[in-house]
Motif scaffolding. Structure first.
Motif, PDB file in Angstrom:
ATOM      1  N   THR A 263       0.841  -1.190   0.000  1.00 50.29           N
ATOM      2  CA  THR A 263       0.000   0.000   0.000  1.00 50.29           C
ATOM      3  C   THR A 263       0.877   1.242   0.000  1.00 50.29           C
ATOM      4  OG1 THR A 263      -1.723  -1.160   1.237  1.00 50.29           O
ATOM      5  CG2 THR A 263      -1.794   1.242   1.253  1.00 50.29           C
ATOM      6  N   GLY A 264       0.578   2.185  -0.897  1.00 49.44           N
ATOM      7  CA  GLY A 264       1.369   3.403  -0.977  1.00 49.44           C
ATOM      8  C   GLY A 264       1.253   4.247   0.281  1.00 49.44           C
ATOM      9  N   LEU A 265       2.268   5.044   0.523  1.00 53.76           N
ATOM     10  CA  LEU A 265       2.263   5.927   1.687  1.00 53.76           C
ATOM     11  C   LEU A 265       1.403   7.156   1.449  1.00 53.76           C
ATOM     12  CD1 LEU A 265       6.020   6.083   2.775  1.00 53.76           C
ATOM     13  CD2 LEU A 265       4.168   4.899   3.946  1.00 53.76           C
ATOM     14  N   THR A 266       0.814   7.660   2.524  1.00 50.89           N
ATOM     15  CA  THR A 266       0.211   8.987   2.514  1.00 50.89           C
ATOM     16  C   THR A 266       1.184   9.911   3.230  1.00 50.89           C
ATOM     17  OG1 THR A 266      -2.039   8.093   2.556  1.00 50.89           O
ATOM     18  CG2 THR A 266      -1.749  10.379   3.250  1.00 50.89           C
ATOM     19  N   ALA A 267       1.729  10.875   2.494  1.00 52.02           N
ATOM     20  CA  ALA A 267       2.777  11.738   3.046  1.00 52.02           C
ATOM     21  C   ALA A 267       2.328  13.191   3.039  1.00 52.02           C
ATOM     22  CB  ALA A 267       4.058  11.594   2.244  1.00 52.02           C
ATOM     23  N   THR A 268       2.745  13.934   4.048  1.00 52.61           N
ATOM     24  CA  THR A 268       2.457  15.362   4.099  1.00 52.61           C
ATOM     25  C   THR A 268       3.392  16.126   3.170  1.00 52.61           C
ATOM     26  OG1 THR A 268       3.979  15.603   5.955  1.00 52.61           O
ATOM     27  CG2 THR A 268       1.665  15.202   6.479  1.00 52.61           C
ATOM     28  N   VAL A 269       2.967  17.317   2.797  1.00 54.50           N
ATOM     29  CA  VAL A 269       3.785  18.171   1.925  1.00 54.50           C
ATOM     30  C   VAL A 269       4.824  18.868   2.800  1.00 54.50           C
ATOM     31  CG1 VAL A 269       3.790  20.072   0.285  1.00 54.50           C
ATOM     32  CG2 VAL A 269       1.846  18.495   0.365  1.00 54.50           C
ATOM     33  N   THR A 270       5.987  18.290   2.844  1.00 53.66           N
ATOM     34  CA  THR A 270       7.093  18.814   3.636  1.00 53.66           C
ATOM     35  C   THR A 270       8.364  18.145   3.148  1.00 53.66           C
ATOM     36  OG1 THR A 270       7.904  19.178   5.896  1.00 53.66           O
ATOM     37  CG2 THR A 270       6.891  17.051   5.439  1.00 53.66           C
ATOM     38  N   SER A 271       9.493  18.476   3.726  1.00 53.65           N
ATOM     39  CA  SER A 271      10.728  17.794   3.360  1.00 53.65           C
ATOM     40  C   SER A 271      10.777  16.418   4.010  1.00 53.65           C
ATOM     41  CB  SER A 271      11.945  18.623   3.772  1.00 53.65           C
ATOM     42  OG  SER A 271      11.956  18.821   5.178  1.00 53.65           O
ATOM     43  N   HIS A 272      11.383  15.468   3.309  1.00 53.73           N
ATOM     44  CA  HIS A 272      11.498  14.109   3.806  1.00 53.73           C
ATOM     45  C   HIS A 272      12.942  13.640   3.663  1.00 53.73           C
ATOM     46  CE1 HIS A 272       7.127  13.316   4.129  1.00 53.73           C
ATOM     47  NE2 HIS A 272       7.047  14.135   3.083  1.00 53.73           N
ATOM     48  N   THR A 273      13.398  12.900   4.653  1.00 54.52           N
ATOM     49  CA  THR A 273      14.740  12.324   4.599  1.00 54.52           C
ATOM     50  C   THR A 273      14.698  10.995   3.875  1.00 54.52           C
ATOM     51  OG1 THR A 273      15.394  13.382   6.667  1.00 54.52           O
ATOM     52  CG2 THR A 273      16.688  11.485   5.965  1.00 54.52           C
ATOM     53  N   VAL A 274      15.598  10.819   2.898  1.00 56.93           N
ATOM     54  CA  VAL A 274      15.714   9.576   2.150  1.00 56.93           C
ATOM     55  C   VAL A 274      17.128   9.040   2.354  1.00 56.93           C
ATOM     56  CG1 VAL A 274      15.615   8.475  -0.116  1.00 56.93           C
ATOM     57  CG2 VAL A 274      14.049  10.359   0.433  1.00 56.93           C
ATOM     58  N   THR A 275      17.232   7.784   2.761  1.00 56.51           N
ATOM     59  CA  THR A 275      18.529   7.141   2.950  1.00 56.51           C
ATOM     60  C   THR A 275      18.726   6.086   1.872  1.00 56.51           C
ATOM     61  OG1 THR A 275      18.414   7.469   5.352  1.00 56.51           O
ATOM     62  CG2 THR A 275      19.965   5.807   4.538  1.00 56.51           C
ATOM     63  N   ILE A 276      19.811   6.216   1.130  1.00 53.06           N
ATOM     64  CA  ILE A 276      20.146   5.251   0.083  1.00 53.06           C
ATOM     65  C   ILE A 276      21.176   4.275   0.638  1.00 53.06           C
ATOM     66  CG2 ILE A 276      21.009   4.899  -2.252  1.00 53.06           C
ATOM     67  CD1 ILE A 276      18.394   6.484  -2.084  1.00 53.06           C
ATOM     68  N   GLY A 277      20.837   2.993   0.659  1.00 48.26           N
ATOM     69  CA  GLY A 277      21.741   1.986   1.193  1.00 48.26           C
ATOM     70  C   GLY A 277      22.951   1.762   0.309  1.00 48.26           C
ATOM     71  N   GLY A 278      24.067   1.468   0.924  1.00 46.69           N
ATOM     72  CA  GLY A 278      25.309   1.170   0.203  1.00 46.69           C
ATOM     73  C   GLY A 278      25.508  -0.323   0.056  1.00 46.69           C
ATOM     74  N   GLY A 279      26.243  -0.717  -0.986  1.00 46.35           N
ATOM     75  CA  GLY A 279      26.578  -2.115  -1.187  1.00 46.35           C
ATOM     76  C   GLY A 279      27.659  -2.572  -0.227  1.00 46.35           C
ATOM     77  N   GLY A 280      27.609  -3.831   0.182  1.00 52.78           N
ATOM     78  CA  GLY A 280      28.620  -4.384   1.076  1.00 52.78           C
ATOM     79  C   GLY A 280      29.941  -4.609   0.366  1.00 52.78           C
ATOM     80  N   ALA A 281      31.039  -4.519   1.097  1.00 56.11           N
ATOM     81  CA  ALA A 281      32.381  -4.701   0.545  1.00 56.11           C
ATOM     82  C   ALA A 281      32.864  -6.122   0.775  1.00 56.11           C
ATOM     83  CB  ALA A 281      33.355  -3.723   1.198  1.00 56.11           C
ATOM     84  N   SER A 282      33.565  -6.683  -0.216  1.00 58.35           N
ATOM     85  CA  SER A 282      34.197  -7.988  -0.067  1.00 58.35           C
ATOM     86  C   SER A 282      35.631  -7.802   0.407  1.00 58.35           C
ATOM     87  CB  SER A 282      34.175  -8.725  -1.405  1.00 58.35           C
ATOM     88  OG  SER A 282      34.663 -10.029  -1.262  1.00 58.35           O
ATOM     89  N   LYS A 283      36.154  -8.786   1.159  1.00 58.83           N
ATOM     90  CA  LYS A 283      37.450  -8.639   1.809  1.00 58.83           C
ATOM     91  C   LYS A 283      38.409  -9.721   1.339  1.00 58.83           C
ATOM     92  CE  LYS A 283      34.994  -6.889   5.849  1.00 58.83           C
ATOM     93  NZ  LYS A 283      34.670  -7.130   7.277  1.00 58.83           N
ATOM     94  N   ALA A 284      39.506  -9.319   0.738  1.00 59.01           N
ATOM     95  CA  ALA A 284      40.510 -10.280   0.275  1.00 59.01           C
ATOM     96  C   ALA A 284      41.137 -10.999   1.453  1.00 59.01           C
ATOM     97  CB  ALA A 284      41.592  -9.561  -0.531  1.00 59.01           C
ATOM     98  N   GLY A 285      41.290 -12.334   1.327  1.00 57.05           N
ATOM     99  CA  GLY A 285      41.995 -13.104   2.323  1.00 57.05           C
ATOM    100  C   GLY A 285      41.190 -13.531   3.518  1.00 57.05           C
ATOM    101  N   SER A 286      40.012 -12.941   3.747  1.00 59.82           N
ATOM    102  CA  SER A 286      39.236 -13.286   4.940  1.00 59.82           C
ATOM    103  C   SER A 286      38.057 -14.194   4.632  1.00 59.82           C
ATOM    104  CB  SER A 286      38.712 -12.016   5.612  1.00 59.82           C
ATOM    105  OG  SER A 286      37.767 -11.379   4.783  1.00 59.82           O
ATOM    106  N   ARG A 287      37.802 -14.427   3.355  1.00 61.42           N
ATOM    107  CA  ARG A 287      36.675 -15.263   2.939  1.00 61.42           C
ATOM    108  C   ARG A 287      35.354 -14.772   3.510  1.00 61.42           C
ATOM    109  NH1 ARG A 287      40.120 -20.715   4.123  1.00 61.42           N
ATOM    110  NH2 ARG A 287      41.524 -20.544   2.347  1.00 61.42           N
ATOM    111  N   THR A 288      35.208 -13.476   3.601  1.00 60.89           N
ATOM    112  CA  THR A 288      33.959 -12.897   4.090  1.00 60.89           C
ATOM    113  C   THR A 288      33.582 -11.687   3.254  1.00 60.89           C
ATOM    114  OG1 THR A 288      35.058 -11.423   5.671  1.00 60.89           O
ATOM    115  CG2 THR A 288      34.429 -13.621   6.465  1.00 60.89           C
ATOM    116  N   GLY A 289      32.330 -11.325   3.326  1.00 60.46           N
ATOM    117  CA  GLY A 289      31.848 -10.106   2.691  1.00 60.46           C
ATOM    118  C   GLY A 289      30.771  -9.478   3.545  1.00 60.46           C
ATOM    119  N   ASP A 290      30.759  -8.174   3.592  1.00 62.73           N
ATOM    120  CA  ASP A 290      29.808  -7.452   4.440  1.00 62.73           C
ATOM    121  C   ASP A 290      28.405  -7.450   3.842  1.00 62.73           C
ATOM    122  OD1 ASP A 290      31.902  -6.733   6.140  1.00 62.73           O
ATOM    123  OD2 ASP A 290      32.284  -4.856   5.048  1.00 62.73           O
ATOM    124  N   ASN A 291      27.421  -7.332   4.726  1.00 57.81           N
ATOM    125  CA  ASN A 291      26.068  -7.024   4.274  1.00 57.81           C
ATOM    126  C   ASN A 291      26.005  -5.595   3.753  1.00 57.81           C
ATOM    127  OD1 ASN A 291      25.496  -9.517   5.516  1.00 57.81           O
ATOM    128  ND2 ASN A 291      23.525  -8.795   6.286  1.00 57.81           N
TER     129      ASN A 291
END
Length: 224
Positions: free
Chosen positions: A32-60
């Motif tokens: 269901t779409g949001l009902t939003a007031t006419v004002t400024s809104h904060t938007v956060t854009i997620g970043g991609g996780g980094a892979s790590k050489a030698g540790s056999r792991t990668g971040d979320n």
């Protein structure tokens, strides 16, 4: 993001949709779409996780947020298993690795990475539209799960594909920005602004691909 040593592909970021009855990730319905007031809104854009050489792991990856809506960052990888995320990371082959779970109504699980007698290949990361593929042949990785298409911008664009697994024979990423896996150097990163997962890599000296950044698209009615 991806990992090393028959590394699993990174899971795509969580995919949520409320436009024109288009589906959300993980088999979820349109929200269901949001009902939003006419004002400024904060938007956060997620970043991609980094892979790590030698540790056999990668971040979320990190979350994307608009108001009360949060899309969960894609799952990375441990030395064995994929992490839970918007879509789950693929399992690695340090031993029999289990793909991480996806988040309900956002994405699918990553593919498992079986041990002996089928070994040496990482599972694909989960995508918004399909699970990551589990390897069935020695040294042949599983591909990333496909993303989903939306026409919210006026033309159809597919986003949130999972990263391909790494192996001697690496796998492609899922449609929607998933990075391609690799045997040694050069794993593909997820495409920016799609939330695609990074490709895994079969090499403990080099890093896999990083996840692609997310995107928040807002479509609104400006007159009755």
């Amino acid at each position: 993001t991806g990992s090393t040593f028959g590394g699993g592909g990174g899971g795509a970021g969580g995919y949520r949709n409320s436009y024109n009855s288009e589906a959300s990730g993980g088999g979820g319905s349109s929200e269901t779409g949001l009902t939003a007031t006419v004002t400024s809104h904060t938007v956060t854009i997620g970043g991609g996780g980094a892979s790590k050489a030698g540790s056999r792991t990668g971040d979320n990856g990190t979350n994307s947020v608009f108001g009360s809506i949060t899309s969960t960052g894609g799952g990375g990888t441990t030395q064995t298993d994929g992490n839970t995320g918007g879509s789950g990371g693929g399992g690695t082959t340090n031993s029999s690795g289990t793909g991480g779970a996806g988040t309900t109504n956002q994405g699918y699980a990553g593919g498992n990475a079986p041990g002996n007698p089928i070994h040496g290949a990482g599972g694909g990361g989960g995508g918004a539209g399909a699970v990551g593929v589990a390897p069935t042949t020695t040294n042949v990785a599983g591909s990333g799960g496909a993303g989903l298409s939306s026409s919210i911008t006026g033309s159809a664009v597919t986003r949130a594909g999972g990263g391909g697994g790494g192996a001697n024979t690496p796998a492609s990423g899922g449609a929607g920005g998933g990075g391609t896996g690799a045997n040694s150097g050069g794993a593909g990163s997820g495409t920016a602004n799609t939330g695609g997962g990074g490709g895994g890599i079969d090499d403990s000296n080099n890093a896999g691909g990083s996840g692609g950044s997310g995107v928040v698209i807002i479509r609104y009615q400006f007159q009755n």
